[in-house]
Design a protein around this motif. Structure first.
Motif, short mmCIF file in Angstrom:
data_model
loop_
_atom_site.label_atom_id
_atom_site.label_comp_id
_atom_site.label_asym_id
_atom_site.label_seq_id
_atom_site.Cartn_x
_atom_site.Cartn_y
_atom_site.Cartn_z
N ALA A 38 0.83 -1.21 0.00
CA ALA A 38 0.00 0.00 0.00
C ALA A 38 0.87 1.26 0.00
O ALA A 38 0.55 2.25 -0.69
CB ALA A 38 -0.93 -0.01 1.20
N MET A 39 1.95 1.24 0.77
CA MET A 39 2.86 2.38 0.79
C MET A 39 3.48 2.62 -0.58
O MET A 39 3.61 3.76 -1.03
CB MET A 39 3.97 2.15 1.82
N TRP A 40 3.86 1.53 -1.23
CA TRP A 40 4.44 1.65 -2.57
C TRP A 40 3.44 2.27 -3.54
O TRP A 40 3.78 3.15 -4.33
CB TRP A 40 4.87 0.26 -3.05
N GLU A 41 2.19 1.83 -3.47
CA GLU A 41 1.16 2.40 -4.33
C GLU A 41 0.93 3.87 -4.00
O GLU A 41 0.67 4.67 -4.90
CB GLU A 41 -0.14 1.62 -4.17
N TRP A 42 1.01 4.22 -2.72
CA TRP A 42 0.82 5.62 -2.33
C TRP A 42 1.89 6.51 -2.94
O TRP A 42 1.59 7.62 -3.41
CB TRP A 42 0.82 5.73 -0.80
N THR A 43 3.14 6.04 -2.95
CA THR A 43 4.22 6.86 -3.52
C THR A 43 3.98 7.09 -5.01
O THR A 43 4.34 8.14 -5.55
CB THR A 43 5.59 6.21 -3.31
N ARG A 44 3.39 6.11 -5.66
CA ARG A 44 3.04 6.30 -7.08
C ARG A 44 1.89 7.27 -7.23
O ARG A 44 1.92 8.15 -8.10
CB ARG A 44 2.66 4.94 -7.70
N LEU A 45 0.91 7.14 -6.35
CA LEU A 45 -0.29 7.95 -6.45
C LEU A 45 0.02 9.44 -6.26
O LEU A 45 -0.61 10.30 -6.88
CB LEU A 45 -1.30 7.48 -5.40
N ILE A 46 0.98 9.74 -5.39
CA ILE A 46 1.28 11.15 -5.11
C ILE A 46 2.33 11.71 -6.07
O ILE A 46 2.73 12.86 -5.94
CB ILE A 46 1.74 11.35 -3.65
N GLY A 47 2.79 10.88 -7.01
CA GLY A 47 3.65 11.37 -8.08
C GLY A 47 5.12 11.49 -7.73
O GLY A 47 5.81 12.33 -8.32
N MET A 48 5.61 10.65 -6.81
CA MET A 48 7.05 10.67 -6.55
C MET A 48 7.76 10.18 -7.80
O MET A 48 7.52 9.07 -8.27
CB MET A 48 7.39 9.80 -5.34
N PRO A 49 8.67 10.98 -8.37
CA PRO A 49 9.17 10.69 -9.72
C PRO A 49 10.28 9.64 -9.78
O PRO A 49 10.44 9.00 -10.82
CB PRO A 49 9.69 12.06 -10.19
#
Length: 275
Positions: A38-49
């Protein structure tokens, strides 16, 4: 819909067996893996490049879970759970200001990364706290999760059949006020039946039903907040882990919001009416 039902029929028995048969230590360890996804998906969702920063952020999140485990039962543990309850009042204000932190700037990504900590960490601690309860902890954990799952299902079917008035059209156009009422009514019935089965009677049962209704409201907030994050990110799902169901965040958004409230409420009921 067929794909959603098939995936649910496969996952539900596995999840129920795991909840009921695992020790709290094993339960916590497996949930660390679930939360890391879930944390990994969150980093994608918030646009960490950058991949490296996403890995680092997820690793720090896992380390935070380990740190919480070390203070389990202490005041810092309960502070984290209570923070998870209070956070959603802030999230409600965030959702009222639809465009807050919407632009993909470094500052906004940091804000959303901090928000992710309040979404994810307290819910993990709350689930462990419920599961570790000395009296029927695993059963109470399943009951709490069933409330969230039931709310989601009742809301979907009531909204599909009777939905006319939009709940938050800018955030999630498909959600309706009729769906909310369906979730509240259906979940209250589940709470009464489950509460009686768990030996609750009289005032404790009434308080449990009230707590269940509060958890429905929290689960809706969790669902809407993730919908807002996806809308700002321009994606339909947080991931593609579950066919027809999206990613881990998509499956657990209501759980993240509702479980801290259930843990605090259950603790209060136990204090007032010890077994």
């Amino acid at each position: 819909m067929k794909q959603r039902i098939l995936t649910g029929l496969i996952l539900a028995p596995l999840a129920i067996a795991f909840i009921l048969l695992s020790s709290t230590t094993v339960f916590a360890g497996v949930l660390v893996i679930v939360w890391a996804i879930a944390m990994w998906e969150w980093t994608r969702l918030i646009g960490m490049p950058l991949m490296a920063t996403r890995i680092l952020a997820s690793a720090v999140g896992v380390a935070a879970l380990a740190g919480l485990w070390l203070v389990r039962g202490q005041w810092l543990w309960w502070l984290a759970i209570v923070a998870g309850v209070l956070w959603w009042l802030i999230a409600l204000s965030w959702m009222r200001h639809f465009s807050f932190a919407a632009s993909p700037t470094a500052r906004n990504r940091r804000i959303k990364l901090l928000a992710g900590a309040f979404v994810l960490l307290p819910a993990w601690a709350a689930l462990i706290e419920i599961h570790g309860h000395p009296r029927l902890g695993a059963t109470w954990t399943l009951f709490a999760l069933l409330l969230v799952w039931a709310a989601d299902s009742f809301a979907y079917f009531a909204g599909s059949r009777f939905g006319r008035n939009k709940l938050a059209p800018r955030i999630s156009p498909g959600k309706t006020l009729e769906g909310v009422w369906g979730a509240l009514i259906g979940t209250s019935l589940i709470a009464v039946g489950g509460g009686l089965w768990l030996g609750q009677r009289g005032v404790p049962l009434a308080l449990l039903v009230a707590l269940a209704l509060l958890c429905v409201i929290y689960s809706i907030l969790g669902d809407l907040f993730e919908s807002l994050m996806k809308r700002q990110a321009g994606v339909k799902d947080s991931g593609a882990l579950f066919p027809g169901h999206g990613g881990m965040l998509d499956r657990l958004d209501g759980v993240f919001a509702a479980i801290p409230a259930f843990a605090v409420g259950k603790f209060a009921i136990d204090l007032l009416f010890p077994a």
